[in-house]
Design an enzyme around this catalytic site. Structure first.
Site, PDB file in Angstrom:
ATOM      1  N   SER A 124     -37.182  -4.793  36.122  1.00  0.00           N
ATOM      2  CA  SER A 124     -38.196  -4.125  36.943  1.00  0.00           C
ATOM      3  C   SER A 124     -39.134  -5.070  37.672  1.00  0.00           C
ATOM      4  CB  SER A 124     -39.014  -3.161  36.082  1.00  0.00           C
ATOM      5  OG  SER A 124     -38.234  -2.049  35.704  1.00  0.00           O
ATOM      6  N   LYS A 163     -39.031  -4.764  41.469  1.00  0.00           N
ATOM      7  CA  LYS A 163     -39.754  -3.764  42.277  1.00  0.00           C
ATOM      8  C   LYS A 163     -40.726  -4.414  43.258  1.00  0.00           C
ATOM      9  CE  LYS A 163     -39.498   0.135  39.007  1.00  0.00           C
ATOM     10  NZ  LYS A 163     -38.521  -0.373  38.057  1.00  0.00           N
ATOM     11  N   TYR A 166     -44.905   5.920  35.269  1.00  0.00           N
ATOM     12  CA  TYR A 166     -43.825   5.001  35.617  1.00  0.00           C
ATOM     13  C   TYR A 166     -42.562   5.792  35.948  1.00  0.00           C
ATOM     14  CZ  TYR A 166     -41.452   0.540  35.716  1.00  0.00           C
ATOM     15  OH  TYR A 166     -40.782  -0.581  36.133  1.00  0.00           O
ATOM     16  N   ASN A 205     -38.654   5.091  37.723  1.00  0.00           N
ATOM     17  CA  ASN A 205     -37.635   4.317  38.423  1.00  0.00           C
ATOM     18  C   ASN A 205     -37.044   5.070  39.604  1.00  0.00           C
ATOM     19  OD1 ASN A 205     -37.181   1.722  36.813  1.00  0.00           O
ATOM     20  ND2 ASN A 205     -37.145   3.259  35.196  1.00  0.00           N
ATOM     21  N   HIS A 224     -45.981  -7.730  36.238  1.00  0.00           N
ATOM     22  CA  HIS A 224     -45.006  -6.690  35.904  1.00  0.00           C
ATOM     23  C   HIS A 224     -44.068  -7.210  34.821  1.00  0.00           C
ATOM     24  CE1 HIS A 224     -42.592  -3.110  36.483  1.00  0.00           C
ATOM     25  NE2 HIS A 224     -43.345  -2.742  37.497  1.00  0.00           N
TER      26      HIS A 224
END
Length: 537
Positions: free
Chosen positions: A60, A63, A160, A162, A295
């Site tokens: 992640s 991102k 959160y 995705n 992150h």
């Protein structure tokens, strides 16, 4: 702050404190490498050591890199050709009931404020099993058509998701006519000097020799084979050398008023003007008394974290091929660098509450989100809270209040908790559930269907030992153990969806009919995918 020689000593002390197959850590200060340490094995079986050039899936952390590309494409788009094409692509990807909401914007998608349910969690309800294949170009579009309704109003809070970045990645490709991998390579990897970084969506094709491990030192470590395809949400792979180059790039960009990173790192907000804690793939948090931006990343067998402190011009990168909390390691290193006496300070803070016990442990229900809050106490001075599918240990400030960096819980009496999820921008009440009777007065077993997300739940078992299994377009998933919490509320445990640890624990709330003796439906949900309604068939 410690000097570079001290930094190296601190980094080299980490493996003995945080024991596992292998890892890599680096500190970048003032745009230069201040220290790095790589230890252990890329493959325990083949006895191949990790090196700074070993390529990891950064998951992640991808991102924020995708958001840099998006911001550059929009900035270059003087005639709004790309912007209009992006809007069209989003309308093609998302169902009308969602995309027609005027508050569902690109800003809300990249800020985790979309209100969309997470496809990673929903894959459980669609019948996925750990280790199953998931294709970004064949399975993902079907997932986007089965998200159901919003589980909160766009722009009102953060969760959160995705789905947001999978959608953005696919939309960028449609709108630009170019591959996301090609855009990342030309616009970020090459300019930043990330020589081996690449978008490699298929997690089954991690470059050898790296292996991801599950397990523990006492039980042993077992190789885990991933088979998920990621793209905009988590598809980049990079080495420690690449990530060091990225941190240097970020430091330069932080001081360039025209850079995409400078723009993306600005303080995000909710629609009502409140400060948010996430935007453009970057989590904003106070750590060690300073603002930081960063992150984490996770895949079965891998844990990673990167964080940048603008005030100190300092970054930390942690990359592990096992499932230890990487920020715990990064934070440990930085505390020793920034505040060498931190251990004594923390011990001092504990005094006064270390003997405090509470009398309000038990199972509660967040009525609005239909998610259980389970509070236990194993040690004086702290409570353990399971709400978002994971157990969080929170320090007691008093006998009625527990406080963590991102959450406060207050017992206000009459069986009620007031909870503030700071990073999620949400305050709510939870009421205590009546204790479960010794024998149940109703039969919960049966088959339930959700037209909202196109999923079937089969609840089986006897008495207080129930099992829930889901069927959907991804197949027929495994049976999951269910535990009665009280009243008509159960926990359904799910350690993995496809490959990630999310969603952890689902809350299952059965609905009785007017006679009070039969079940007519059930609400299933977790923090990432709340309030999915099923009707008994």
């Amino acid at each position: 702050m410690a000097q570079n020689g001290d930094i190296q000593k601190i980094l080299e002390s980490i493996p003995a404190t945080y024991r596992g197959p292998g890892g890599a850590i680096a500190i970048v200060k003032d745009g230069e490498l201040a220290g790095q340490h790589v230890w252990g094995f890329a493959s325990l079986e083949k006895r191949i050591p990790l090196t700074p050039s070993t390529i990891f899936p950064i998951c992640s952390i991808s991102k924020q890199m995708v958001c840099l590309i998006l911001t550059e494409l929009l900035a270059d788009d003087k005639d709004k050709v790309f912007e209009n094409a992006l809007t069209k692509a989003l309308h093609e990807l998302l169902p009308e009931n969602l995309i027609s909401n005027k508050d569902l914007t690109v800003e809300r998608l990249v800020g985790m404020q979309s209100g969309l349910r997470d496809y990673w969690a929903l894959s459980v309800l669609w019948g996925a099993a750990p280790g199953d294949r998931f294709s970004i170009y064949s399975d993902a579009p079907k997932a986007l058509k089965r998200l159901g309704d919003f589980h909160f109003a766009p722009g009102s809070q953060m969760s959160y998701c995705n789905t947001n970045f999978m959608t953005i990645g696919l939309a960028i490709e449609k709108a630009s006519g170019k591959t996301l991998g090609g855009l990342l390579d030309s616009r970020l990897f090459k300019p930043a000097g990330m020589k081996t970084a690449a978008l490699r969506p298929d997690t089954e094709q991690i470059p050898p020799p790296l292996v991801g491990y599950e397990g523990s030192e006492s039980a042993g470590y077992i190789p885990y084979k991933n088979r998920i395809e990621w793209a905009g949400d988590a598809g980049i792979q990079a080495s420690l050398e690449d990530m060091i180059a990225y941190e240097k790039y970020i430091d330069r960009a932080q001081h360039d008023e025209n850079s995409a990173y400078r723009k993306n790192a600005q303080q995000p907000h909710y629609l009502d003007g409140r400060k948010a804690h996430y935007g453009n793939g970057l989590g904003h948090a106070e750590a060690m008394g300073m603002d930081s931006v960063g992150h984490g990343g996770a895949l079965a067998g891998f844990k990673l974290h990167r964080r940048y402190f603008p005030e100190k011009r300092t970054s930390v990168i942690v990359m592990l091929n096992w499932e230890q909390n990487p920020w715990q390691i990064g934070g440990h290193a930085l505390k020793n660098l920034f505040t060498p006496g931190w251990k004594e300070e923390e011990e001092e803070k504990k005094k006064g509450v270390e003997k405090v016990d509470v009398d309000w442990t038990g199972a509660y229900l967040d009525e609005e989100a239909k998610i259980a809050v389970v509070v236990t106490q194993e040690k004086p001075g702290e409570v353990v809270v399971n709400y978002d599918g994971h157990e969080d240990t929170i320090s007691l400030k008093s006998s009625t209040e527990a406080v963590a960096d991102d959450m406060t819980i207050t017992f206000v009496g009459d069986g009620k908790l007031e909870i503030n999820r700071i990073e999620d921008g949400r305050k709510f009440s939870a009421r205590k559930l009546a204790k479960a009777p010794e024998s149940l007065d109703i039969d919960y077993t049966g088959v339930y269907h959700s037209t909202d997300v196109d999923s079937t739940l089969d609840c089986t078992g006897t008495g207080g030992m129930l099992y829930g299994s889901f069927t959907g377009y991804l197949g027929s998933g495994p049976a999951h153990l269910m535990r009665h919490l009280g009243e008509d509320v159960w926990h359904l445990s799910c350690y993995r969806s496809l490959d990630s640890t999310a969603p952890g624990t689902w809350t299952v709330v059965f609905r009785r009919g007017e006679d009070g003796k039969t079940v007519k439906g059930v609400t299933v949900g977790c923090w990432l995918a709340r309030g999915v309604e099923y009707v008994r068939t």
